[in-house]
Motif scaffolding. Structure first.
Motif, mmCIF file in Angstrom:
data_model
loop_
_atom_site.group_PDB
_atom_site.id
_atom_site.type_symbol
_atom_site.label_atom_id
_atom_site.label_comp_id
_atom_site.label_asym_id
_atom_site.label_seq_id
_atom_site.Cartn_x
_atom_site.Cartn_y
_atom_site.Cartn_z
ATOM 1 N N GLN A 98 0.813 -1.209 0.000
ATOM 2 C CA GLN A 98 0.000 0.000 0.000
ATOM 3 C C GLN A 98 0.852 1.266 0.000
ATOM 4 O O GLN A 98 0.480 2.274 -0.604
ATOM 5 N N TYR A 99 2.003 1.195 0.653
ATOM 6 C CA TYR A 99 2.814 2.396 0.794
ATOM 7 C C TYR A 99 4.279 2.010 0.966
ATOM 8 O O TYR A 99 4.601 1.065 1.690
ATOM 9 N N TYR A 156 7.905 -1.727 3.247
ATOM 10 C CA TYR A 156 6.697 -1.801 2.427
ATOM 11 C C TYR A 156 5.515 -2.087 3.345
ATOM 12 O O TYR A 156 5.431 -3.155 3.949
ATOM 13 N N ARG A 161 3.691 0.798 -4.824
ATOM 14 C CA ARG A 161 2.300 0.616 -4.416
ATOM 15 C C ARG A 161 1.557 -0.174 -5.491
ATOM 16 O O ARG A 161 1.686 0.101 -6.689
ATOM 17 N N THR A 213 -4.515 -3.052 -3.881
ATOM 18 C CA THR A 213 -4.047 -1.662 -3.856
ATOM 19 C C THR A 213 -3.606 -1.170 -5.226
ATOM 20 O O THR A 213 -3.036 -0.085 -5.353
#
Length: 439
Positions: free
Chosen positions: A235-236, A251, A308, A348
């Motif tokens: 996700q990020y 991550y 991502r 995502t």
């Protein structure tokens, strides 16, 4: 100073479940009774319900008002939108999605049940199994909800007769078996009187099974996601660039299924690169192991390109593809047609896509296929063929509900148009032929 690794404890035991039923089967009253008798209603909430009930000339509190929150719902006495409620007992937490019964709000039932591990399908004991009951069973089978409970409500209006309950349970069980739904738990209840909802009923001493709440507390949950292959959507990407950690790269995301351990050999998709997990952080603390559905940060041994939307997996690696066949439920008032351009959101990752084909529409009232429909309209279920601009690593929905599902989004205004499930609609256990089972 080196941080000490710790091992996480098991995640909090939480059951996500949905309720469904035809109009006036007493669904909102059942949910209200469940909340009231399990002591999950705040004093001010109960006082507000009692006040509203007195204004209507009712002596007893109308427990349906605990869930029917929209003005239109209270005026019409029906559920329109999905109402989410949270409550807990000493042994388990619950996330409840109270879904509408009207045919025109079928899409809302799909929304509420899509993440549920259990669905309670309500039946009015006076009416038995009706078309909407079968419709909700079809959707539960389509979404592959692991557990289904048949709650035969309003037993007080049929003098608590065992024969009425037994006939309804047998009819529904036969139908569910043809859809491939696994074991069905059937419970006779009276939501209005409180029989067998939280407390056992002395008026139905012929029933020896658990109350509804007892079953909800005992049904196994959470094990399926942890037992599946590891799927970690990124996700990020965390790059603090501090003096203490100048080269740190982590991550962050939520583990969709399976487990991750320090030392695991993993593959990053869609690139197909392999590396090793060297660190896991959970709530700011280093751990040796994590499992679905925990949120965490993963550190990898090699400095590879991970962004991502990438998927970190272990074990069997899904083949990234651009052509996708899926069963879908259309949610938008605007029809979906061949040639429509959409955004496809999978975990995502969001990519551009086009609708290549609509082979058939599934009539949920007869389970017959209507070949080559002009379009999919709101609440309709059909089969799509999509072509994406970039490859996606998808599992079949039958294998993994988290990474086998996706959404189609309007690229112009961001409206969610369609919910999709990769692969065939029903479980292989479904008995053929299915045609005519709703007639």
């Amino acid at each position: 100073m080196t941080a000490t690794m710790t091992t996480t404890t098991a995640p909090v035991d939480t059951l996500r479940f949905a309720t469904a039923g035809s109009v006036d089967d007493g669904k909102s009253t059942l949910v209200g009774r469940l909340l009231h008798d399990s002591k999950s209603v705040l004093t001010d909430q109960l006082e507000a319900v009692e006040h509203a009930s007195r204004n209507r000339g009712q002596d007893a509190p109308d427990l349906a008002l605990l869930t029917d929150g929209l003005r239109a719902e209270r005026e019409q006495g029906i559920t329109i939108d999905v109402a989410y409620r949270y409550f807990a007992t000493t042994s388990r937490r619950f996330i409840l999605a109270d879904t509408p019964g009207h045919v025109q709000y079928t899409r809302n039932m799909v929304t509420g049940a899509s993440t549920a591990e259990l669905t309670v399908i309500l039946v009015d004991a006076r009416n038995g199994v009706v078309e909407q009951t079968r419709r909700h069973a079809v959707i539960a089978a389509l979404l592959r909800v692991p557990h289904v409970v048949l709650a035969v409500n309003k037993m007080d209006l049929v003098d608590y007769r065992e024969s009425v309950f037994a006939a309804i349970a047998e009819e529904f069980g036969t139908f569910a078996n043809r859809l491939g739904i696994p074991g069905i738990a059937s419970v006779p209840v009276s939501a209005l009187a409180g029989d067998n909802v939280v407390e056992s009923s002395a008026r139905m001493d012929w029933y020896g099974g658990p109350t509804l709440l007892e079953h909800l507390q005992a049904v196994p949950v959470g094990s399926d996601a942890a037992a599946l292959g590891t799927r970690f959507p990124v996700q990020y990407v965390i790059r603090p660039r501090t003096a203490e950690h100048p080269d740190y790269r982590g991550y962050a995301g939520r583990l969709a299924s399976g487990a991750l351990r320090v030392g695991d050999r993993v593959t990053v998709l869609p690139a197909g690169l392999t590396t090793t997990v060297v660190g896991l952080d959970l709530l700011g603390e280093p751990v040796e192991e994590a499992w679905a559905p925990q949120s965490l940060t993963v550190s990898l041994a090699d400095d590879i390109d991970v962004s991502r939307g990438d998927l970190i997996v272990t074990g069997a690696v899904p083949e990234p593809v651009r052509d996708i066949e899926a069963t879908v439920t259309h949610l938008d008032e605007r029809p979906l047609r061949v040639g429509d351009h959409v955004l496809l959101k999978h975990t995502t990752r969001t990519v551009r896509a086009i609708v290549k084909d609509v082979p058939y529409l599934l009539d949920v009232s007869t389970l017959e296929r209507r070949e080559r429909p002009e379009a999919l309209r709101a609440n309709e279920i059909g089969h799509l063929v999509l072509r994406t601009a970039e490859p996606l690593a998808l599992d079949s929905y039958a294998a993994n509900r988290s990474t086998g599902s996706f959404l189609l989004i309007d690229p112009a205004d961001g409206t969610t148009r369609t919910a999709g499930m990769v692969g065939e609609a029903f479980s292989p256990a479904a008995k053929e032929p299915l045609r005519g089972v709703l007639t």
